[in-house]
Design a protein around this motif. Structure first.
Motif, PDB file in Angstrom:
ATOM      1  N   GLU A   6       0.822  -1.202   0.000  1.00 54.94           N
ATOM      2  CA  GLU A   6       0.000   0.000   0.000  1.00 54.94           C
ATOM      3  C   GLU A   6       0.862   1.261   0.000  1.00 54.94           C
ATOM      4  N   THR A   7       1.944   1.240   0.773  1.00 53.56           N
ATOM      5  CA  THR A   7       2.854   2.386   0.836  1.00 53.56           C
ATOM      6  C   THR A   7       3.502   2.640  -0.518  1.00 53.56           C
ATOM      7  N   ILE A   8       3.908   1.586  -1.177  1.00 52.74           N
ATOM      8  CA  ILE A   8       4.531   1.726  -2.495  1.00 52.74           C
ATOM      9  C   ILE A   8       3.530   2.312  -3.484  1.00 52.74           C
ATOM     10  N   LEU A   9       2.295   1.817  -3.461  1.00 50.59           N
ATOM     11  CA  LEU A   9       1.273   2.354  -4.354  1.00 50.59           C
ATOM     12  C   LEU A   9       1.046   3.842  -4.101  1.00 50.59           C
ATOM     13  N   LYS A  10       0.970   4.246  -2.843  1.00 52.74           N
ATOM     14  CA  LYS A  10       0.772   5.650  -2.507  1.00 52.74           C
ATOM     15  C   LYS A  10       1.931   6.507  -3.022  1.00 52.74           C
ATOM     16  N   GLU A  11       3.159   6.007  -2.851  1.00 54.33           N
ATOM     17  CA  GLU A  11       4.330   6.744  -3.338  1.00 54.33           C
ATOM     18  C   GLU A  11       4.319   6.865  -4.859  1.00 54.33           C
ATOM     19  N   LEU A  12       3.955   5.810  -5.543  1.00 52.67           N
ATOM     20  CA  LEU A  12       3.902   5.849  -7.007  1.00 52.67           C
ATOM     21  C   LEU A  12       2.845   6.836  -7.490  1.00 52.67           C
ATOM     22  N   LYS A  13       1.699   6.847  -6.826  1.00 52.09           N
ATOM     23  CA  LYS A  13       0.638   7.790  -7.187  1.00 52.09           C
ATOM     24  C   LYS A  13       1.069   9.224  -6.894  1.00 52.09           C
ATOM     25  N   ALA A  14       1.701   9.434  -5.758  1.00 53.32           N
ATOM     26  CA  ALA A  14       2.161  10.771  -5.369  1.00 53.32           C
ATOM     27  C   ALA A  14       3.209  11.302  -6.344  1.00 53.32           C
TER      28      ALA A  14
END
Length: 77
Positions: A65-73
């Motif tokens: 989830e953290t990786i997905l958030k970073e990629l989106k950001a």
């Protein structure tokens, strides 16, 4: 035959066996040589993977989830 060699029975899908037989003929190598090389390469890849895991064992864990958030950001997703 080398006395250090061990025998084993391996069952192949018919199409895979035919492909191996053709490659054996085309390369003038035995089926055993081809299979041994493939297994050797697979085991070497496993050893490389295990070494990489060992090198990174102390790195912090990051959740999916953290990786997905970073990629989106970052605009990459």
């Amino acid at each position: 035959m080398n006395t250090a060699v061990k025998r084993a029975t391996v069952y192949f899908d018919p199409a895979m066996h035919q492909a191996l037989r053709h490659k054996s003929f085309e390369t003038s190598r035995s089926l055993s040589d081809l299979v041994n090389e493939a297994v050797r390469q697979s085991l070497a890849e496993d050893a490389d993977d295990l070494a990489a895991f060992a090198e990174r064992v102390h790195e912090p864990l990051v959740s999916y989830e953290t990786i997905l958030k970073e990629l989106k950001a970052d605009g990459r997703l």
